[in-house]
Design a protein around this motif. Structure first.
Motif, PDB file in Angstrom:
ATOM      1  N   ASP A  46       0.813  -1.212   0.000  1.00 27.63           N
ATOM      2  CA  ASP A  46       0.000   0.000   0.000  1.00 27.63           C
ATOM      3  C   ASP A  46       0.847   1.262   0.000  1.00 27.63           C
ATOM      4  OD1 ASP A  46      -2.291  -1.434  -0.128  1.00 27.63           O
ATOM      5  OD2 ASP A  46      -2.847  -1.175   1.983  1.00 27.63           O
ATOM      6  N   ASP A  47       1.901   1.292   0.821  1.00 23.94           N
ATOM      7  CA  ASP A  47       2.757   2.478   0.868  1.00 23.94           C
ATOM      8  C   ASP A  47       3.435   2.699  -0.474  1.00 23.94           C
ATOM      9  OD1 ASP A  47       2.068   2.837   3.505  1.00 23.94           O
ATOM     10  OD2 ASP A  47       3.803   1.719   4.256  1.00 23.94           O
ATOM     11  N   TRP A  48       3.877   1.632  -1.114  1.00 21.91           N
ATOM     12  CA  TRP A  48       4.540   1.755  -2.400  1.00 21.91           C
ATOM     13  C   TRP A  48       3.576   2.293  -3.456  1.00 21.91           C
ATOM     14  CZ3 TRP A  48       3.553  -1.010  -6.961  1.00 21.91           C
ATOM     15  CH2 TRP A  48       4.455  -0.790  -7.984  1.00 21.91           C
ATOM     16  N   ARG A  49       2.326   1.806  -3.430  1.00 28.05           N
ATOM     17  CA  ARG A  49       1.337   2.272  -4.395  1.00 28.05           C
ATOM     18  C   ARG A  49       1.019   3.755  -4.187  1.00 28.05           C
ATOM     19  NH1 ARG A  49      -1.327  -2.905  -3.094  1.00 28.05           N
ATOM     20  NH2 ARG A  49      -0.862  -4.326  -4.808  1.00 28.05           N
ATOM     21  N   LYS A  50       0.914   4.181  -2.947  1.00 23.43           N
ATOM     22  CA  LYS A  50       0.647   5.594  -2.671  1.00 23.43           C
ATOM     23  C   LYS A  50       1.801   6.464  -3.149  1.00 23.43           C
ATOM     24  CE  LYS A  50      -2.256   4.679   1.326  1.00 23.43           C
ATOM     25  NZ  LYS A  50      -2.341   4.714   2.790  1.00 23.43           N
ATOM     26  N   GLU A  51       3.033   6.021  -2.914  1.00 31.64           N
ATOM     27  CA  GLU A  51       4.205   6.770  -3.367  1.00 31.64           C
ATOM     28  C   GLU A  51       4.249   6.834  -4.892  1.00 31.64           C
ATOM     29  OE1 GLU A  51       7.651   8.998  -3.243  1.00 31.64           O
ATOM     30  OE2 GLU A  51       6.260   8.505  -1.631  1.00 31.64           O
ATOM     31  N   ARG A  52       3.949   5.719  -5.550  1.00 28.34           N
ATOM     32  CA  ARG A  52       3.945   5.682  -7.020  1.00 28.34           C
ATOM     33  C   ARG A  52       2.876   6.621  -7.576  1.00 28.34           C
ATOM     34  NH1 ARG A  52       2.161   0.351 -10.123  1.00 28.34           N
ATOM     35  NH2 ARG A  52       0.272   0.990  -9.069  1.00 28.34           N
ATOM     36  N   ALA A  53       1.694   6.636  -6.965  1.00 25.55           N
ATOM     37  CA  ALA A  53       0.624   7.523  -7.412  1.00 25.55           C
ATOM     38  C   ALA A  53       1.015   8.978  -7.215  1.00 25.55           C
ATOM     39  CB  ALA A  53      -0.671   7.211  -6.672  1.00 25.55           C
ATOM     40  N   ARG A  54       1.694   9.281  -6.093  1.00 21.48           N
ATOM     41  CA  ARG A  54       2.133  10.654  -5.842  1.00 21.48           C
ATOM     42  C   ARG A  54       3.164  11.093  -6.883  1.00 21.48           C
ATOM     43  NH1 ARG A  54       6.210  13.128  -4.000  1.00 21.48           N
ATOM     44  NH2 ARG A  54       7.322  11.247  -3.421  1.00 21.48           N
ATOM     45  N   GLN A  55       4.116  10.214  -7.204  1.00 23.17           N
ATOM     46  CA  GLN A  55       5.131  10.551  -8.201  1.00 23.17           C
ATOM     47  C   GLN A  55       4.506  10.725  -9.589  1.00 23.17           C
ATOM     48  OE1 GLN A  55       8.026   7.441  -7.940  1.00 23.17           O
ATOM     49  NE2 GLN A  55       9.026   8.316  -6.137  1.00 23.17           N
ATOM     50  N   ALA A  56       3.547   9.881  -9.920  1.00 22.04           N
ATOM     51  CA  ALA A  56       2.880  10.001 -11.222  1.00 22.04           C
ATOM     52  C   ALA A  56       2.120  11.313 -11.318  1.00 22.04           C
ATOM     53  CB  ALA A  56       1.938   8.821 -11.427  1.00 22.04           C
ATOM     54  N   GLU A  57       1.499  11.715 -10.236  1.00 21.75           N
ATOM     55  CA  GLU A  57       0.769  12.984 -10.241  1.00 21.75           C
ATOM     56  C   GLU A  57       1.730  14.159 -10.391  1.00 21.75           C
ATOM     57  OE1 GLU A  57      -2.337  15.272 -10.654  1.00 21.75           O
ATOM     58  OE2 GLU A  57      -2.513  13.107 -10.390  1.00 21.75           O
ATOM     59  N   GLU A  58       2.884  14.081  -9.745  1.00 22.84           N
ATOM     60  CA  GLU A  58       3.889  15.138  -9.898  1.00 22.84           C
ATOM     61  C   GLU A  58       4.393  15.198 -11.341  1.00 22.84           C
ATOM     62  OE1 GLU A  58       6.960  14.414  -7.065  1.00 22.84           O
ATOM     63  OE2 GLU A  58       5.733  15.025  -5.363  1.00 22.84           O
ATOM     64  N   GLU A  59       4.614  14.043 -11.963  1.00 18.85           N
ATOM     65  CA  GLU A  59       5.060  14.014 -13.359  1.00 18.85           C
ATOM     66  C   GLU A  59       3.995  14.587 -14.288  1.00 18.85           C
ATOM     67  OE1 GLU A  59       6.169  10.036 -14.294  1.00 18.85           O
ATOM     68  OE2 GLU A  59       7.839  10.028 -12.863  1.00 18.85           O
ATOM     69  N   ARG A  60       2.720  14.295 -14.033  1.00 19.64           N
ATOM     70  CA  ARG A  60       1.646  14.868 -14.850  1.00 19.64           C
ATOM     71  C   ARG A  60       1.613  16.386 -14.733  1.00 19.64           C
ATOM     72  NH1 ARG A  60      -1.590  10.851 -12.216  1.00 19.64           N
ATOM     73  NH2 ARG A  60      -1.520   8.963 -13.458  1.00 19.64           N
ATOM     74  N   ALA A  61       1.778  16.874 -13.507  1.00 20.74           N
ATOM     75  CA  ALA A  61       1.771  18.324 -13.303  1.00 20.74           C
ATOM     76  C   ALA A  61       2.968  18.962 -13.995  1.00 20.74           C
ATOM     77  CB  ALA A  61       1.786  18.634 -11.809  1.00 20.74           C
ATOM     78  N   ALA A  62       4.130  18.317 -13.947  1.00 21.00           N
ATOM     79  CA  ALA A  62       5.319  18.858 -14.598  1.00 21.00           C
ATOM     80  C   ALA A  62       5.143  18.868 -16.119  1.00 21.00           C
ATOM     81  CB  ALA A  62       6.546  18.039 -14.215  1.00 21.00           C
ATOM     82  N   ARG A  63       4.531  17.832 -16.675  1.00 21.36           N
ATOM     83  CA  ARG A  63       4.306  17.803 -18.120  1.00 21.36           C
ATOM     84  C   ARG A  63       3.298  18.861 -18.545  1.00 21.36           C
ATOM     85  NH1 ARG A  63       4.167  11.985 -17.622  1.00 21.36           N
ATOM     86  NH2 ARG A  63       1.908  12.134 -17.729  1.00 21.36           N
ATOM     87  N   ALA A  64       2.323  19.137 -17.703  1.00 16.86           N
ATOM     88  CA  ALA A  64       1.311  20.144 -18.034  1.00 16.86           C
ATOM     89  C   ALA A  64       1.928  21.531 -18.085  1.00 16.86           C
ATOM     90  CB  ALA A  64       0.171  20.101 -17.029  1.00 16.86           C
ATOM     91  N   THR A  65       2.873  21.819 -17.197  1.00 20.27           N
ATOM     92  CA  THR A  65       3.507  23.142 -17.199  1.00 20.27           C
ATOM     93  C   THR A  65       4.529  23.262 -18.317  1.00 20.27           C
ATOM     94  OG1 THR A  65       5.139  22.385 -15.588  1.00 20.27           O
ATOM     95  CG2 THR A  65       3.174  23.468 -14.730  1.00 20.27           C
ATOM     96  N   ALA A  66       5.136  22.180 -18.737  1.00 20.73           N
ATOM     97  CA  ALA A  66       6.158  22.206 -19.784  1.00 20.73           C
ATOM     98  C   ALA A  66       5.568  21.815 -21.138  1.00 20.73           C
ATOM     99  CB  ALA A  66       7.296  21.274 -19.409  1.00 20.73           C
ATOM    100  N   GLU A  67       4.317  22.121 -21.365  1.00 18.06           N
ATOM    101  CA  GLU A  67       3.650  21.703 -22.589  1.00 18.06           C
ATOM    102  C   GLU A  67       4.197  22.412 -23.818  1.00 18.06           C
ATOM    103  OE1 GLU A  67      -0.869  21.876 -24.170  1.00 18.06           O
ATOM    104  OE2 GLU A  67      -0.565  21.249 -22.115  1.00 18.06           O
ATOM    105  N   SER A  68       4.663  23.637 -23.667  1.00 17.68           N
ATOM    106  CA  SER A  68       5.152  24.391 -24.823  1.00 17.68           C
ATOM    107  C   SER A  68       6.469  23.829 -25.355  1.00 17.68           C
ATOM    108  CB  SER A  68       5.333  25.859 -24.446  1.00 17.68           C
ATOM    109  OG  SER A  68       6.297  25.956 -23.400  1.00 17.68           O
TER     110      SER A  68
END
Length: 89
Positions: A46-68
């Motif tokens: 469970d802890d690993w899945r929560k950490e993986r989900a948090r990292q994936a969300e951070e990567e999505r946010a980073a890709r959204a800001t670097a879209e240009s």
């Protein structure tokens, strides 16, 4: 009436009904011992899945800001030089 005819007409159907009731009671889930015990659940990851989900969300946010900065596949395809080669006669 013969004893065998009496048994076939009355005794056999009664025995079948009793057997059906016994089979039904034996197959009920409530009587099973595993139904009464608490079910075991593996929560070791469970802890690993929560950490993986948090990292994936951070990567999505980073890709959204670097879209240009991202070039699409269509732009790369249009920029590629096409070479045509004729084979044969």
């Amino acid at each position: 009436m013969n004893i065998f005819q009496l048994f076939g007409a009355v005794g056999l159907p009664v025995a079948m009904v009793i057997g059906a009731i016994a089979a039904w009671r034996a197959s009920r889930k409530e009587d099973a011992p595993e139904a009464k015990s608490a079910t075991w659940r593996d929560n070791s990851l469970d802890d690993w899945r929560k950490e993986r989900a948090r990292q994936a969300e951070e990567e999505r946010a980073a890709r959204a800001t670097a879209e240009s900065q991202i070039s699409t596949g269509r732009a790369e395809e249009q920029a590629a030089e096409k070479k045509h080669q004729r084979i044969g006669g």
